[in-house]
Write an enzyme that holds these catalytic residues in place. Structure first.
Site: not given
Ligand code: NDP
Length: 287
Positions: A54, A98, A121
């Site tokens: 990322k 994460q 997200d």
């Protein structure tokens, strides 16, 4: 021979990222550099690789990124404190945690501490609810990447039967709602579904997000269907494969995504897109 179209996710991701990059450059010209903060707790090797990828993708797309690492014995309060300060940081437009978090963390409490307008997200409970009503600020990246693949390949959705196998919060459920929003008739299958092939064989669009190597074979697929393989499975010989038996299914399907280089590259691409979108919105509100 079947005239299947193989959807090259890597190529598509490169194309889309070029488009995103020019949006990032527009913002930079106006004095705002899109910024993403990634929080990682613990030393899970797969998570570390995802975070590294990322960060690399951000730098290639002209996006600033920073990683906040916590040891696996960090407290939830410390992580929440970090999120609160990132929420206030005007150089940061997107925040992601994460997953998975260590067992003793309350996932929803942590994710919901992220400011809704920075939830790139799309996992904040507000965005999950808003997705159901068709108004989410950010769509979860994997299903959003799949929608992009369908649109850019002009695969019709409205009025078609879409079958999604898997009902996870990050893939299966949001995927089903996005397809429904576009007018598909949607069936969601799970591990308790009886006679799975009865459903898969009637799918015009088949999205498989299970995590079982090659569980979908040619006999389970309607001729001409668009088959989207989300699964990533590591075989004993170290190679990767999807949930779809690519070699046999490509003889029947109209469209198929490979693994690797199918859905995977589009997931990070959509994260970049969401971060730029967050920065664009922040730019509008500061004017
Ligand atoms: P989960 O394990 O959270 O969910 C798997 C789903 O598959 C569950 O809903 C489960 O049903 C269902 N399932 C299991 N066995 C069967 C079966 N025999 N028949 C029908 N349904 C079944 O996984 P994720 O959604 O997180 O991920 C799915 C796969 O996609 C994994 O391989 C993962 O690595 C990959 N992935 C890939 C991404 C990418 O960018 N390419 C991103 C995210 C995930 P039940 O709920 O009843 O248990």
């Amino acid at each position: 021979m079947n005239n299947v179209q193989i959807i090259d996710g890597k190529k598509l991701a490169e194309l889309v990222r070029l488009e995103w990059k020019s949006r990032a450059e527009q913002l930079i010209k106006q004095g705002i550099k899109p910024g993403l903060a990634v929080i990682i707790v613990g030393e899970d090797p797969a998570s570390s690789i995802y975070v590294k990828n990322k960060v690399k993708a951000c730098s290639e797309a002209g996006i600033y990124s920073e990683v906040h690492r916590f040891q696996s014995d960090a407290s939830q309060a410390e992580v929440l404190q970090c999120i609160h300060s990132l929420n206030e940081n005007t150089n940061i437009h997107g925040i992601l945690v994460q997953l998975p978090l260590p067992m003793y963390f309350e996932n929803n409490r942590v994710i919901s501490a992220i400011a809704v307008e920075k939830d790139v997200d799309g996992f904040h409970l507000y965005n999950v609810g808003a997705l159901v009503t068709g108004n989410s600020l950010f769509s979860p990246c994997t299903p959003a990447g799949i929608m992009e693949m369908l649109h850019r390949n002009r695969i019709p959705i409205e009025g078609r039967h879409a079958v999604v196998i898997g009902r996870s919060n990050i893939v299966g459920k949001p995927m089903a709602f996005m397809l429904l929003e576009q007018g598909a008739t949607v069936t969601i299958c799970n591990s308790k579904t009886r006679n799975l092939p009865d459903f898969t064989r009637s799918a015009d669009i088949l999205v498989v997000a299970v995590g079982k190597p090659r569980m979908i074979n040619a006999a389970m697929v309607k001729p001409g269907a668009a088959v989207i393989d989300v699964g990533i499975n590591r075989l004993p010989d170290g190679k990767l494969c999807g949930d779809v038996d690519f070699e046999s299914v490509k003889e029947v399907a109209g469209y198929i995504t490979p693994v690797p280089n199918g859905v995977g590259p589009m997931t990070i691409t959509m994260l970049l897109g969401n971060t730029i979108l967050a920065a664009e919105r922040a730019n509008i509100t500061r004017k």
